[in-house]
Design a protein around this motif. Structure first.
Motif, short mmCIF file in Angstrom:
data_model
loop_
_atom_site.label_atom_id
_atom_site.label_comp_id
_atom_site.label_asym_id
_atom_site.label_seq_id
_atom_site.Cartn_x
_atom_site.Cartn_y
_atom_site.Cartn_z
N GLY A 87 -22.24 -6.84 5.60
CA GLY A 87 -22.98 -8.03 5.22
C GLY A 87 -22.06 -9.02 4.53
O GLY A 87 -20.91 -8.72 4.26
N PRO A 88 -22.57 -10.19 4.20
CA PRO A 88 -21.73 -11.22 3.57
C PRO A 88 -21.63 -11.03 2.06
O PRO A 88 -21.96 -11.90 1.29
CB PRO A 88 -22.47 -12.51 3.92
N GLU A 89 -21.19 -9.85 1.61
CA GLU A 89 -21.07 -9.55 0.19
C GLU A 89 -19.60 -9.58 -0.24
O GLU A 89 -18.72 -9.90 0.55
CB GLU A 89 -21.69 -8.18 -0.11
N ASP A 90 -19.34 -9.18 -1.49
CA ASP A 90 -17.99 -9.15 -2.03
C ASP A 90 -17.10 -8.20 -1.26
O ASP A 90 -17.54 -7.16 -0.78
CB ASP A 90 -18.03 -8.70 -3.50
N LYS A 91 -15.81 -8.56 -1.17
CA LYS A 91 -14.84 -7.66 -0.56
C LYS A 91 -14.42 -6.65 -1.62
O LYS A 91 -14.23 -6.99 -2.78
CB LYS A 91 -13.61 -8.44 -0.09
N VAL A 92 -14.25 -5.43 -1.20
CA VAL A 92 -13.81 -4.35 -2.07
C VAL A 92 -12.45 -3.89 -1.59
O VAL A 92 -12.27 -3.58 -0.42
CB VAL A 92 -14.82 -3.18 -2.06
N TYR A 93 -11.48 -3.86 -2.50
CA TYR A 93 -10.11 -3.49 -2.17
C TYR A 93 -9.82 -2.11 -2.75
O TYR A 93 -10.32 -1.76 -3.82
CB TYR A 93 -9.12 -4.51 -2.75
#
Length: 173
Positions: free
Chosen positions: A71-77
């Motif tokens: 979905g258009p949520e935060d990217k997690v690195y």
């Protein structure tokens, strides 16, 4: 009778020494199970999270460098020593949060504008094997170009080089 007792005692001591010596040799011959972490260069991994986030599928069938979109949520690195790293923007600040599993809980971070270092420091959290949480806040006005990036890394105790580097592109101003 004394001679038999002394002979028996010497025989038992000799057997004990031989047994101890064999056990030490066995320990010396065991191969190393894993290569040192500071020699390996891990790949960075980006994962998209949403409200319907699912557990990662079998790692053998997916490429860890490919982002997974939920979905258009935060990217997690994440990489071997950093996970759940998220960059959040407010009106005047940029906040980087996540978890680190590092020796003695110490890691370094740096804010770059292209190749120029704008800010560099270290952070203390819970030491390995625990995953210590961190939150790094800096002023948004420091990031003035489109080339800005944020790095999390550890200095190798072996040679002082950067290892386990997690590079995070920052939002454009």
């Amino acid at each position: 009778m004394k001679k038999i007792a002394y002979l028996f005692a010497i025989l038992m001591a000799a057997i004990g020494l031989v047994a101890c010596n064999q056990q030490q040799e066995t320990v010396k011959e065991k191969p190393s199970v894993t290569a040192p972490k500071d020699v390996q260069e891990p790949d960075n991994e980006v994962v998209e999270e949403g409200n319907n986030a699912q557990e990662p599928k079998d790692e053998d069938t997916t490429n860890p460098n490919d982002p997974v979109t939920n979905g258009p949520e935060d990217k997690v690195y994440q990489n071997e020593v950093f996970k759940d790293v998220v960059v959040t923007e407010t009106a005047d600040k940029i906040i980087v949060t996540g978890k680190a599993q590092v020796f003695e809980g110490v890691f370094q971070y740096a804010l770059y504008d292209g190749e120029k270092v704008l800010k560099e420091s270290n952070y203390q959290t819970a030491g390995a094997p625990a995953w210590g949480e961190f939150e790094i806040i800096f002023e948004k006005e420091l990031v003035s170009t489109k080339n800005a990036k944020f790095e999390l890394f550890v200095y190798s105790p072996k040679d002082g080089s950067k290892v386990n580097t997690l590079e995070i592109p920052l939002p454009k101003p």
